[in-house]
Design an enzyme around this catalytic site. Structure first.
Site, PDB file in Angstrom:
ATOM      1  N   ARG A 321       0.815  -1.260  -0.249  1.00  0.00           N
ATOM      2  CA  ARG A 321       0.036   0.012  -0.065  1.00  0.00           C
ATOM      3  C   ARG A 321       0.746   1.351   0.008  1.00  0.00           C
ATOM      4  NH1 ARG A 321      -5.471   1.843   0.720  1.00  0.00           N
ATOM      5  NH2 ARG A 321      -6.410  -0.272   0.737  1.00  0.00           N
ATOM      6  N   GLU A 722      -9.282   6.403   7.466  1.00  0.00           N
ATOM      7  CA  GLU A 722      -7.677   6.595   7.143  1.00  0.00           C
ATOM      8  C   GLU A 722      -7.282   7.801   6.302  1.00  0.00           C
ATOM      9  OE1 GLU A 722      -7.705   2.391   5.452  1.00  0.00           O
ATOM     10  OE2 GLU A 722      -5.855   2.185   6.460  1.00  0.00           O
TER      11      GLU A 722
END
Lengths: 769, 482
Positions: A321, A722
């Protein structure tokens, strides 16, 4: 006949209070340590290694076992099943060190005693001898020592980055160290295991991933998963730190519970919690960017070295990621970015809000800043020139289709009065002086979905009891984010009943199986959809029943506030339910959801891993004391995209909290190991998370209320957990600007993160020469 | 007496079996299963365990937020401990603080919330009109990891505006509670759990006598440090003598402030603000509010921390301390008390009784605290600076630093560079150069040696800039823009 059809309370898109708010403020919300303990509950406490790397040459528990209240000790030899809690099948994550310790603070054994205090004291009486071996703590030292990777690296590439770099009119290279972060969930790790008959164990734990705890406990006990029940009412904060890190504690409690056939609780002291559990990965990033004289990026190359710790844990997807977000919001025509998940003699790092994404995004922002300074441009101008346009491909070959940053940035620039304030900052700094200022606007584009595609599924269970009360259960866990409230809003709206009619029950593996971690910001997206599916199943049955019973066509049946309308008849919801029960209509349904459209082929580095992107931007202004390196955030303005918000108040809370946590990551939250490999910042006395006085003095937070998810997400909302964390980068960039002012912006400050007052002062001194 | 008495919410508690290291938090959570009060860190840094402690002072009954995790039971004697379970509105519903926290979405995970509610309750009672700066100061000792604090601050403001203090239970029952607490006071108390013994002297003379009898005893005042010996290092502190209720006298006579050793940071704050206003901001950055309500200046000195929150400032002011053993007293300059790291000039049976601080009304004074995080952080570098100037000449210079050596210590080379010189930039430049020779600081998790040395140098420069051009923006201000 008149019916009260006032709108329901708690419908979707409303500011509804957190379902536990009243319990929170009165101290009646029960966390795992608050549950009534079964009679005879005993306690486990971990014994941790005092060596960063070495072979265990002896373990002497004579004194431990002689302490008052001690029932026994568990070591690697005492586990009925496997000695492993690795969440990825790599079998590299022992519960208790087996022969060798790989970091200072690694669990080696557990003491079981009548009280926690007795177990803890006795644990410190054990004598463990080590034959110490060399250790490597940071990723570069690990690379140089040939420690290797904990998991397979990944490269994303499109075009020919090396050739484009060579052809670019300008080129900058640099190295950037980005620190990790401790979660500092206020409630530490804790598990309570209650033994049952045969092979059964029931657990109450503070975990984001009940199904994984269930499966881990089963493996470690050597029993099938159907013997294990895991319950989670709520967590006192998670932030990723309870995605996998709870597994070990639950397993120790379960093993002890079976061995002594008593309920067993395990709760480490804060210091041990911070020493023995994983954190956000620190990175060392080597970057190169080629660009033209207008500041347009031509090529990017990056090598991202991560401190993964001694085992893989989630380092694979975390470092993946980081690459997925190494573009942040910018189009790279030719690109090659590679991850290096380095094995180190430190605790195995894990998930933390953003999951590597922030570490990737900050690389992009560092490059943009470099370009701005090289060309004498406001970095914001460079940002705008490089924003994705719809139709362009990311480094992982996903087409960007929902870009809203140009509008969002323009609005924020306007509402924050960015241009005038930047000029004022420049003017202020031009006068010289001790206090310098900086201002920066940074965006975020955050990909939403688990990159492990199969995790993008969820289940829910709804019962309507014959009195009309609704029982709602889903696979997600509540850690403060308001997931339960949002999912209940979805169900309230579906049935058109007040949210007070819905009881949101604890998460349990008995009701919804095989759930994914509540992580990746996906909780509401997945579980909201699953709950809606369950509600719709029951609604369909009720609709058919009402049509038949009240003798109207099905399209004449509608759920309206507090009632069901059948043609021109209004029937109270309770009455409908009672009648449906009597008519033997099933009033229970299991819902399911899987995210459509997504796919990802890691072997080619191509696919559509993300269902959609969430966007946002922040402007931060700071003042820096150039005599001491101290700073304050004078003001922050945020405009953030949550699509069509399910609950603007809760979403705003997520944005504010994430921003402050992100700013903390890049400012005062410093992980510091000594040369023996001991983490020395392992409690709030030494590890400094933001306090109330660290929040921006002026803090304007708004949601982009015009945004609506282009994909069919739950009521067109977007994930929020997030993405706003990444906006903390604006604080970091602003500090960099203030520091750079002492050398008249001739070069960027190139601060490493976190920008502690020490790093700031040393950069000031360096730039002053 | 061999029993400990206190009031817990509305219940009088009498305990006969109490160890010196028993904590209030464990008593609440484990013994009584009152689980509203949470353990977040067990070291007084996160505030999740915040409760109110009410005690009788010269001004009557005072309630202050404290950390239950490091509050030892023996120091709860004759106090009113108020926990989250006791909070109710006049109608039995939510208290105004609780209602405001709900209305403003001030809780997310909720784990820090009871502690935050209690800290805000303490503020609401004493400063109903608290502005944002006061609210942030009140929350220095409370960590919230979820909200970013914005909704909590909004809630505190709303609750202040809502008022209702006169109807609050603690206000209505004030006289009755004061009476009950007064009745608990009396002679010496000794309690024990097995070999773990605690002694609570009746008065200072009794303390002097007790310490003669047991010179090896651990003296415990606010337990903001000793509490960690118990919770973190699992040290045996028995026998322990609890002195937090003693030596509370504060007096100002002429140009001298006299502080009893048991005066807390909070209790001293008004007199410091009035007579040494240059140190007022510094004083508010010692610990968090809960720590300032418990920690005492005498213990801060007696513990001999190398950083020392108060010693650098007090040394710069030529403070002296009074040590007492039995009926014998001796007075010495504070700086002489610190012999070496972990070693102080305190004889067996002796205790710090009083701190004597000269007020230098004409002097130029500054107190600086440099930390990684602004509030509630252990100091990287602390500095107390005092410069006397007569006719444009520096007649005396006292520069004392914490965090730069094994003890709080004067920078004698820097002082020498200043004394006798014209009060001008050149002298301070020389002092900044000279201070490099005064210290060999260490590197640890708080700061590197290089940073400490650079900061020490720069603080001399800051002092000059502040003194020479008082209007110049030299320091960051939290409450107003620079």
């Amino acid at each position: 006949m008149k019916y009260d059809t006032a709108p329901i309370t708690g419908q979707a898109h409303q500011d509804t209070i957190h379902d536990s708010a009243i319990k929170h403020v009165t101290g009646r919300a029960e966390y795992t340590d608050d549950l009534v303990e079964p009679t005879g509950t005993i306690h486990a406490y971990l014994g941790l290694s005092t060596c960063a790397h070495g072979r265990i040459t002896g373990m002497d528990f004579t004194e431990t076992l002689a302490q008052p209240g001690v029932l026994g000790v568990l070591t690697a030899d005492d586990l009925p099943g496997v000695n492993d809690v690795s969440p990825n099948g790599k079998n590299d994550d022992p519960i208790f060190a087996d022969g060798t310790v790989h970091f200072w603070g690694q669990p080696v054994f557990a003491v079981i005693a009548e009280t926690r205090d007795q177990a803890r004291r006795a644990a410190h009486k054990a004598r463990i001898d080590y034959d110490a071996a060399p250790h490597a703590l940071d990723p570069i030292a690990a690379r140089d020592a040939g420690m290797g990777y904990v998991t397979d690296p990944l490269t994303l590439k499109r075009g020919d980055a090396a050739a484009a770099m060579a052809d670019a009119p300008r080129r900058i290279e640099g190295r950037f160290a980005v620190g990790g972060q401790d979660h500092f969930y206020l409630e530490g790790q804790i598990a309570l295991a209650i033994p049952g008959e045969d092979d059964e164990v029931a657990l109450h734990v503070s975990t984001q991933h009940p199904s994984e705890v269930q499966h881990m406990v089963a493996h470690v006990l050597g029993v099938p998963s159907n013997a294990i029940v895991v319950n989670v009412r709520r967590m006192g904060g998670g932030f990723g730190g309870k995605e996998t890190q709870m597994n070990l504690f639950a397993c120790v409690a379960a093993v002890a519970a079976k061995r002594w056939h008593r309920a067993v609780k395990i709760r480490p002291d804060r210091d041990d919690d911070m020493t023995a559990t994983g954190k956000r990965h620190d990175f060392v990033i080597d970057y190169a960017v080629g660009f033209d004289d207008d500041g347009r990026i031509r090529a990017v190359e990056g090598d991202l070295y991560a401190r993964c710790g001694f085992s893989a844990d989630l380092s694979g997807p975390v470092t993946d990621r980081a690459l997925f977000h190494a573009d942040n919001a910018y189009f790279y025509p030719d690109v090659r970015v590679s991850s290096h998940p380095m094995r180190t003699n430190t605790v195995s790092n894990t998930a933390f809000r953003g999951f590597g994404g922030p570490q990737g995004a900050i690389m992009a922002e560092r490059m943009v800043e470099e370009i701005g300074y090289a060309l004498g441009l406001d970095p914001l101008e460079v940002r705008k020139r490089n924003l994705y346009q719809n139709g362009q491909l990311t480094p992982y070959h996903q087409e960007v289709q929902d870009q809203i940053l140009p509008r969002l940035i323009a609005e924020l620039e306007e509402t924050s009065d960015y241009q005038a304030r930047r000029q004022a900052v420049l003017d202020w700094n031009a006068r010289g002086g001790v206090i310098r200022k900086g201002i920066a606007l940074t965006p975020v584009k955050f990909g939403i979905s688990f990159t492990a595609t199969w995790f993008n599924q969820a289940g829910a269970l709804i019962h309507i009891y014959s009195d009309g009360s609704i029982h709602l259960n889903h696979g997600g866990t509540e850690m403060g984010q308001g997931l339960n409230t949002k999912v209940a809003q979805v169900v309230a709206e579906a049935f058109q009943c007040d949210i007070s009619r819905i009881k949101i029950t604890k998460t349990t593996t008995e009701k919804v199986p095989n759930t994914s971690a509540t992580a990746a910001s996906s909780g509401t997206d997945l579980n909201g959809m699953a709950a809606l599916d369950a509600a719709n199943q029951i609604k369909a049955r009720l609709t058919a029943f009402v049509a038949e019973n009240w003798k109207v066509a099905e399209d004449q049946v509608a759920f309206v506030p507090g009632h069901v309308r059948a043609g021109d008849q209004m029937i109270a919801f309770n009455q409908v339910i009672r009648a449906a029960y009597t008519a033997r209509i099933q009033l229970s349904a299991a819902g399911f959801y899987k995210t459509p459209k997504i796919h990802w082929d890691r072997s080619t580095g191509q696919g559509r891993p993300f269902y959609y992107f969430a966007y946002g931007a922040a402007v931060s202004e700071v003042s820096v004391d150039t005599l001491t390196g101290e700073y304050v955030i004078d003001r922050a303005d945020i405009l953030h995209d949550v699509g069509r918000s399910l609950n603007p108040a809760l979403d705003r809370g997520q944005v504010e909290g994430a921003f402050v946590q992100g700013a903390g990551w890049l400012t005062t939250e410093e992980l510091w190991w000594d040369d023996k490999g001991r983490l020395r910042t392992h409690a709030p006395s030494t590890y400094k998370v933001p306090l109330a006085s660290d929040r921006p003095r002026v803090f304007n937070v708004a949601l982009a209320d015009w945004s609506e998810a282009t994909e069919r997400t739950i009521k067109r909302s977007k994930a929020v957990g997030e993405p706003p964390f990444v906006l903390g980068i604006s604080v970091f960039e602003a500090i960099n600007m203030a520091v750079a002012s002492v050398a008249d912006y001739r070069e960027p400050a190139r601060l490493d993160a976190p920008a502690t007052p020490e790093r700031v002062l040393m950069a000031v001194e360096r730039l002053r020469g | 007496m061999t029993q400990l008495q206190f009031l817990l919410n509305d219940t009088p508690v009498t305990l006969t079996e109490v160890g010196a290291s028993d904590t209030l938090l464990d008593h609440l959570r484990l013994t009584r299963r009152m689980t509203g009060t949470k353990e977040g860190c067990a070291e007084g840094d996160c505030g999740a365990c915040t409760v109110l402690a009410g005690r009788l002072t010269g001004d009557g009954l005072v309630y202050e937020p404290i950390n239950a995790c490091i509050r030892l039971m023996a120091s709860c004697h004759a106090t009113h401990i108020v926990t989250i379970e006791h909070l109710r509105g006049p109608d039995g519903g939510l208290h105004p603080i609780q209602a405001a926290m709900v209305d403003h979405h001030g809780s997310q995970c909720g784990f820090c919330t009871p502690g935050i509610v209690m800290a805000l309750y303490g503020l609401w009672m004493t400063d109903p009109g608290a502005d944002e700066a006061a609210i942030k100061t009140a929350l220095q000792g409370n960590i919230c990891r979820c909200t970013g604090y914005a909704p909590i601050i909004r809630a505190a403001q709303a609750a202040g505006a809502a008022g209702g203090q006169a109807q609050d239970a603690l206000a209505r029952e004030r006289a009755a509670v004061a009476e009950r607490l007064a009745a608990m006071r009396g002679g010496r108390i000794t309690v024990a759990r097995g070999a773990d013994r605690a002694l609570i002297p009746a008065d200072t003379d009794d303390l002097a006598a007790a310490l003669i009898d047991e010179p090896q005893a651990t003296l415990v005042a606010g337990a903001t440090d000793v509490g960690l010996w118990v919770t973190k290092f699992m040290r045996d502190i028995s026998p322990a003598i609890f002195i937090g209720h003693l030596m509370k006298e504060i007096s100002v006579e002429g140009d001298v402030i006299r502080l009893g050793a048991g005066v807390t940071y909070s209790e001293a704050a008004p007199v410091i603000a009035r007579h040494i206003p240059q140190a007022a901001e510094y004083w508010q950055r010692i610990g968090g509010w809960q720590v300032r309500n418990a920690g005492t200046i005498g213990a801060n000195i007696a513990n001999g921390s190398p950083i020392g929150d108060t010693p650098p400032l007090l040394i710069a002011l030529d403070a002296r301390i009074v040590l007492r053993r039995g009926a014998d007293r001796r007075e010495m300059p504070l700086e002489d008390f610190f012999i070496d790291y972990g070693k102080q000039d305190r004889h067996p049976g002796e205790f710090v009784e009083e701190i004597v601080i000269p007020i230098h009304r004409q002097a130029r004074i500054a107190a600086y605290k440099i930390t990684k995080r602004r509030d509630s952080d252990i100091t990287a570098v602390a500095a107390g600076i005092r410069v006397d100037v007569a006719d444009g000449t520096i007649t005396a210079a006292r520069l004392a630093f914490g965090g730069m050596a094994g003890t709080p210590k004067r920078a004698r080379a820097a002082e020498a560079a200043l004394e006798g010189q014209p009060f001008a930039e050149a002298a301070f430049d020389a002092a900044a150069r000279a201070i490099t020779g005064d210290f060999q600081p260490m590197t640890d998790m708080r700061a590197s040696a290089e940073y400490r040395a650079t900061v020490a140098r720069n603080l001399i420069r800051r002092f000059w800039l502040e003194q020479s051009e008082p209007g110049l923006p030299v320091r960051l201000r939290l409450t107003e823009g620079v």
